[in-house]
Write a protein that holds these residues in place. Structure first.
Motif, PDB file in Angstrom:
ATOM      1  N   LEU A  73       0.625  -1.268   0.073  1.00  0.00           N
ATOM      2  CA  LEU A  73      -0.058  -0.072  -0.117  1.00  0.00           C
ATOM      3  C   LEU A  73       0.819   1.407   0.007  1.00  0.00           C
ATOM      4  N   ILE A  74       1.791   1.289   0.697  1.00  0.00           N
ATOM      5  CA  ILE A  74       2.994   2.411   0.932  1.00  0.00           C
ATOM      6  C   ILE A  74       3.392   2.526  -0.528  1.00  0.00           C
ATOM      7  N   THR A  75       3.924   1.331  -1.045  1.00  0.00           N
ATOM      8  CA  THR A  75       4.482   1.516  -2.474  1.00  0.00           C
ATOM      9  C   THR A  75       3.592   1.990  -3.577  1.00  0.00           C
ATOM     10  N   LEU A  76       2.480   1.692  -3.595  1.00  0.00           N
ATOM     11  CA  LEU A  76       1.366   2.210  -4.274  1.00  0.00           C
ATOM     12  C   LEU A  76       1.011   3.636  -4.070  1.00  0.00           C
ATOM     13  N   ILE A  77       0.881   4.076  -2.882  1.00  0.00           N
ATOM     14  CA  ILE A  77       0.850   5.465  -2.664  1.00  0.00           C
ATOM     15  C   ILE A  77       2.088   6.160  -3.235  1.00  0.00           C
TER      16      ILE A  77
ATOM     17  N   ASN B 282       4.634  17.171   7.774  1.00  0.00           N
ATOM     18  CA  ASN B 282       4.208  16.664   6.463  1.00  0.00           C
ATOM     19  C   ASN B 282       5.606  16.122   5.768  1.00  0.00           C
ATOM     20  N   TYR B 283       5.578  14.665   5.911  1.00  0.00           N
ATOM     21  CA  TYR B 283       6.566  14.177   5.528  1.00  0.00           C
ATOM     22  C   TYR B 283       6.453  12.759   4.521  1.00  0.00           C
ATOM     23  N   GLY B 284       5.132  13.177   3.709  1.00  0.00           N
ATOM     24  CA  GLY B 284       4.561  12.226   2.792  1.00  0.00           C
ATOM     25  C   GLY B 284       4.315  10.695   3.478  1.00  0.00           C
ATOM     26  N   PHE B 285       5.019   9.689   2.863  1.00  0.00           N
ATOM     27  CA  PHE B 285       4.492   8.460   3.393  1.00  0.00           C
ATOM     28  C   PHE B 285       5.944   7.899   4.248  1.00  0.00           C
ATOM     29  N   PHE B 286       6.679   8.778   4.580  1.00  0.00           N
ATOM     30  CA  PHE B 286       7.910   8.509   5.563  1.00  0.00           C
ATOM     31  C   PHE B 286       7.597   7.970   6.907  1.00  0.00           C
ATOM     32  N   ASN B 287       6.798   8.408   7.613  1.00  0.00           N
ATOM     33  CA  ASN B 287       6.180   7.941   9.029  1.00  0.00           C
ATOM     34  C   ASN B 287       5.395   6.648   8.736  1.00  0.00           C
ATOM     35  N   LEU B 288       4.562   6.545   7.761  1.00  0.00           N
ATOM     36  CA  LEU B 288       3.703   5.531   7.489  1.00  0.00           C
ATOM     37  C   LEU B 288       4.544   4.334   7.223  1.00  0.00           C
ATOM     38  N   LEU B 289       5.698   4.452   6.382  1.00  0.00           N
ATOM     39  CA  LEU B 289       6.541   3.508   6.087  1.00  0.00           C
ATOM     40  C   LEU B 289       7.459   2.983   7.569  1.00  0.00           C
ATOM     41  N   THR B 290       7.648   4.078   8.215  1.00  0.00           N
ATOM     42  CA  THR B 290       8.468   3.549   9.658  1.00  0.00           C
ATOM     43  C   THR B 290       7.334   2.715  10.593  1.00  0.00           C
ATOM     44  N   ILE B 291       6.354   3.100  10.480  1.00  0.00           N
ATOM     45  CA  ILE B 291       5.305   2.484  11.227  1.00  0.00           C
ATOM     46  C   ILE B 291       4.922   0.919  10.613  1.00  0.00           C
TER      47      ILE B 291
ATOM     48  N   PHE C 261      -1.590  17.114   3.971  1.00  0.00           N
ATOM     49  CA  PHE C 261      -1.497  16.446   2.597  1.00  0.00           C
ATOM     50  C   PHE C 261      -0.982  14.990   2.807  1.00  0.00           C
ATOM     51  N   LEU C 262      -1.112  14.381   3.993  1.00  0.00           N
ATOM     52  CA  LEU C 262      -0.605  12.988   4.222  1.00  0.00           C
ATOM     53  C   LEU C 262      -1.584  12.087   3.304  1.00  0.00           C
ATOM     54  N   PRO C 263      -0.823  11.193   2.562  1.00  0.00           N
ATOM     55  CA  PRO C 263       0.683  10.731   2.433  1.00  0.00           C
ATOM     56  C   PRO C 263       1.083  11.419   1.098  1.00  0.00           C
ATOM     57  N   HIS C 264       0.481  12.199   0.459  1.00  0.00           N
ATOM     58  CA  HIS C 264       1.247  12.765  -0.644  1.00  0.00           C
ATOM     59  C   HIS C 264       2.622  13.648  -0.153  1.00  0.00           C
ATOM     60  N   MET C 265       3.291  13.568  -1.331  1.00  0.00           N
ATOM     61  CA  MET C 265       4.497  14.127  -1.090  1.00  0.00           C
ATOM     62  C   MET C 265       4.889  15.270  -2.248  1.00  0.00           C
ATOM     63  N   PRO C 266       4.673  16.568  -2.110  1.00  0.00           N
ATOM     64  CA  PRO C 266       4.821  17.595  -3.102  1.00  0.00           C
ATOM     65  C   PRO C 266       6.147  17.938  -3.312  1.00  0.00           C
ATOM     66  N   ARG C 267       6.735  17.243  -4.322  1.00  0.00           N
ATOM     67  CA  ARG C 267       8.349  17.394  -4.432  1.00  0.00           C
ATOM     68  C   ARG C 267       8.594  18.895  -4.841  1.00  0.00           C
ATOM     69  N   LEU C 268       7.902  19.629  -5.608  1.00  0.00           N
ATOM     70  CA  LEU C 268       8.552  20.854  -5.963  1.00  0.00           C
ATOM     71  C   LEU C 268       8.410  21.646  -4.664  1.00  0.00           C
ATOM     72  N   ASP C 269       7.344  21.847  -3.884  1.00  0.00           N
ATOM     73  CA  ASP C 269       7.435  22.629  -2.800  1.00  0.00           C
ATOM     74  C   ASP C 269       8.547  22.308  -1.600  1.00  0.00           C
ATOM     75  N   TRP C 270       8.826  21.067  -1.663  1.00  0.00           N
ATOM     76  CA  TRP C 270       9.989  20.565  -0.706  1.00  0.00           C
ATOM     77  C   TRP C 270      11.180  21.251  -1.303  1.00  0.00           C
ATOM     78  N   GLN C 271      11.440  21.151  -2.772  1.00  0.00           N
ATOM     79  CA  GLN C 271      12.708  21.452  -3.116  1.00  0.00           C
ATOM     80  C   GLN C 271      12.981  23.239  -3.064  1.00  0.00           C
ATOM     81  N   CYS C 272      12.042  24.013  -2.839  1.00  0.00           N
ATOM     82  CA  CYS C 272      11.762  25.383  -2.936  1.00  0.00           C
ATOM     83  C   CYS C 272      12.230  25.635  -1.236  1.00  0.00           C
ATOM     84  N   TRP C 273      12.224  24.808  -0.454  1.00  0.00           N
ATOM     85  CA  TRP C 273      12.516  25.008   0.831  1.00  0.00           C
ATOM     86  C   TRP C 273      14.071  24.781   0.803  1.00  0.00           C
ATOM     87  N   PHE C 274      14.729  23.747   0.254  1.00  0.00           N
ATOM     88  CA  PHE C 274      16.241  23.448   0.175  1.00  0.00           C
ATOM     89  C   PHE C 274      16.624  24.705  -0.320  1.00  0.00           C
TER      90      PHE C 274
END
Length: 701
Positions: A152-156, A399-408, A544-557
């Motif tokens: 399920l996490i991989t599908l997400i 908001n860390y996408g599926f990171f914490n769900l995968l850890t669970i 926005f769990l479990p979505h991971m907006p990649r562009l928004d994150w990169q702007c932070w960096f």
């Protein structure tokens, strides 16, 4: 008869007989465990019932130690009886050591007497560590759940990135993946026979001749993840999912270069030795997971958590400070993290003493609970509960996408079957798997799992050693890693399947935000509103769990990188030149040359310099341009896509921007949460101040 000695007996049996004290609670715990393991291979009888069941049994001091009557007519007592019993169950090493080494036999008998004479104490300790029984732990339920939830996490993960892929790496996206592959092929052609394109970009996209390859991989990966979720051909589904995900990640840097992407790839790789190699993984016939695969997953969870805690104390900011060690990190974390949630604002308003207590609990979760994984059942359960609760709190405040769900999902593998509810146990059932694995497949998995375990432990020790050194320079006496170690690390980095972890090594204490505006015909500036990253002060942070907006994150960096450049005027000026040239000329990676960034004023300066100074000037410029190519190429291409008004890129925004703009303005602001009073009064979640040193306009005409 002395304890542990082998004595012939005329008492002959077809099945080994273990005699124990039925009135001893501790003995009963041990007998129940052996009975479960034996499955009829050894018969257990309390000595109080021995005369009724076996009247021919010899007279012995059964109340002093356990006694084993073997089928060959020999009798064993004490530690020898225990070791011989386990040998009957297929565990030979302990009895072999007991038979060959006198010191081992003597130590074993001493330990046995110590326990036998203090059975009440050890019974209490056993209940503290294990609970009401010490039956062998099984993980059939958690193993089955792990496979389904990992699918399920991989599908997400596939669906989340697929929804952004056209704007990020599509043919008209920010960094088209085909441009990257073409660039790699030109490198290969310039160095024939020296390097393989697969070693630079391990991606199946090499096998496709057109732009449909990306969507084909997304489709195949999504279907494979779906098969894993429903338990169809789980081992094949894992291999296909892993291959598709790394194929996409290899051409999607920096958008798929996050730790959760690495964690997903590593989890998929290691789970290949955990899930059954069968046609279907059904809950009613769920087999016991292969023990080495289970331990690899446990070690991955340990590495992830312990590294995350260790780096907080070994890495320091440029001025030598460490907000983690002085317990001030949470004064900044809630509002400086990449994309907070609206709950983060409320946590930020809490008193500082709560922040300090929370940090202490964080260190307990990251540095203490991981070691509980390797302790007996009750401690492992405590580790499972504590780590899951810790991940839930992170989910609520960020908001860390599926990171914490995968850890669970990794934590779920700590839960033994006895711990699950009766309803779930009934659904799983107690029948054995009907799927038959050939002995060849079983041996192959054992060999591969053993090799994977060696490589995993080797790389983990290397990463932990690096984390321990932290910001400190390596010792002068430290030797360079061996060729084998270097090759192993390079392979691990290439496959992203044995990784180092550790988020927020150094806590950011400011929040610079990039604000992009555009206009045409000298109209009002029109700001680009991102879907998730802060822009408007009154807009509440989103979940926005479990979505991971990649562009928004990169702007932070990128904003943090720009902030670092502010203290170096020359570096900042070259950075602005880099962006200006890249956007106005719309250069891609194959068109970039140093001459593109040497302006007429540079040539005038060069004419006044001597040969050595000219070379030094050009080298300095080259170093900075190369740095920005590595760090900010994506940002320059992003601004160029905004200038071209690419629809696929505009789909990544919420609203804003100007079609066919004449000018683009890039500014930097320092954002922070409002305090409680100001927030309630004004309705604003954020407050900001402009960074005067950074605000520039790109003229597109």
């Amino acid at each position: 008869m002395s304890l542990g000695k082998r004595n012939p007996s005329k008492f002959r049996l077809k099945t080994p007989l273990l005699v124990w004290d039925g009135e001893c609670g501790f003995c009963r715990l041990c007998a129940d465990r052996i009975q479960t393991l034996a499955q009829g291979r050894v018969e257990l009888v309390p000595y109080q019932d021995l005369a009724d069941k076996f009247p021919q049994a010899p007279e012995m001091d059964y109340d002093k130690s356990v006694v084993l009557f073997a089928t060959d007519g020999e009798t064993f007592t004490g530690a020898g009886a225990i070791y011989r019993t386990y040998m009957e169950l297929g565990h030979n090493w302990a009895f072999q050591c007991y038979s060959r080494f006198k010191w081992y036999a003597g130590l074993s008998e001493w330990c046995y007497r110590l326990i036998a004479e203090n059975r009440r104490l050890f019974s209490r300790l056993t209940k503290i560590f294990w609970g009401s029984n010490i039956l062998p732990d099984t993980y059939r339920i958690s193993g089955w759940l792990f496979g389904r939830l990992l699918g399920l996490i991989t599908l997400i993960a596939f669906l989340s990135f697929w929804s952004q892929a056209d704007g990020l790496i599509g043919s008209s996206g920010i960094i088209p993946f085909q441009d990257d592959l073409d660039h790699v092929e030109r490198i290969i052609q310039s160095q024939p026979g020296e390097i393989s394109k697969w070693s630079l970009r391990p991606t199946l996209l090499w096998l496709f001749d057109n732009g449909t390859g990306m969507h084909t991989l997304f489709l195949i990966g999504t279907l494979a993840a779906l098969l894993l979720t429903i338990g169809i051909l789980p081992h094949i589904a894992i291999i296909v999912s892993w291959a598709c995900y790394i194929s996409l990640a290899s051409v999607a840097e920096p958008f798929m270069n996050f730790q959760w992407d690495a964690l997903l790839l590593e989890t998929l790789f290691l789970s290949l030795f955990l899930v059954p190699w069968s046609y279907q993984d059904q809950p009613k016939y769920a087999p016991e997971p292969y023990f080495l695969g289970r331990w690899l997953v446990w070690l991955l969870l340990f590495k992830l958590m312990f590294e995350s805690g260790l780096v907080k104390f070994t890495y320091f900011s440029a001025d030598g400070s460490n907000t983690w060690s002085d317990l001030t990190a949470l004064e900044y974390h809630y509002w400086t993290q990449p994309i907070p949630s609206w709950i983060s604002w409320y946590f930020h308003q809490l008193p500082s003493w709560i922040d300090k207590v929370s940090l202490v609990l964080t260190y307990l979760c990251e540095l203490g609970l991981p070691f509980f994984i390797f302790l007996p059942r009750r401690f492992r359960r405590l580790s499972c509960l504590g780590l899951i609760a810790f991940q839930v709190l992170i989910i609520l405040t960020g908001n860390y996408g599926f990171f914490n769900l995968l850890t669970i999902v990794l934590c779920i593998m700590l839960a033994d079957d006895q711990w699950f509810f009766n309803l779930l146990q009934d659904r799983i059932g107690t029948r054995t798997s009907t799927s038959q694995r050939s002995s060849m497949n079983d041996r192959a998995r054992r060999i591969l799992a053993g090799l994977a375990a060696i490589c995993f432990c080797w790389t983990m020790l290397i990463y932990l050693d690096r984390d321990w050194q932290g910001s400190s320079p390596p010792a002068p006496s430290s030797s360079a890693p061996s060729v084998i170690t270097q090759s192993l690390i390079q392979t691990a980095q290439l496959t992203r399947s044995m990784n180092a972890y550790g988020l927020f090594r150094v806590m950011t204490i400011t929040r610079p935000e990039i604000i992009i505006e555009s206009r045409s015909d000298n109209e009002e500036w029109n700001p680009i509103l991102f879907k998730y990253k802060p822009v408007e002060l009154e807009s509440p942070p989103r979940f926005f769990l479990p979505h991971m907006p990649r562009l928004d994150w990169q702007c932070w960096f990128e904003a943090l990188f720009i902030e670092q450049l502010l203290s170096n005027p020359f570096a900042l000026s070259v950075y602005l030149r880099f962006l200006d040239v890249m956007v106005r000329s719309d250069l891609n990676i194959s068109q970039i040359q140093l001459d593109n960034f040497i302006l007429e004023k540079d040539r005038e300066v060069l004419r006044t310099l001597g040969p050595e100074d000219q070379q030094r000037y050009i080298q300095n410029l080259q170093i900075h341009i190369n740095n920005y190519m590595n760090r900010s190429y994506w940002f320059a291409r992003f601004l160029a896509a905004v200038a071209r008004s690419e629809d696929s890129v505009h789909d990544l925004f919420s609203t804003g921007g100007t079609d066919s703009p004449d000018q683009i303005k890039v500014s930097l602001y320092q954002y922070s949460f409002t305090n409680a009073d100001a927030g309630w009064e004004s309705g604003a979640w954020w407050q900001r101040e402009p960074v005067e040193e950074f605000s520039f306009i790109i003229d597109l005409e």
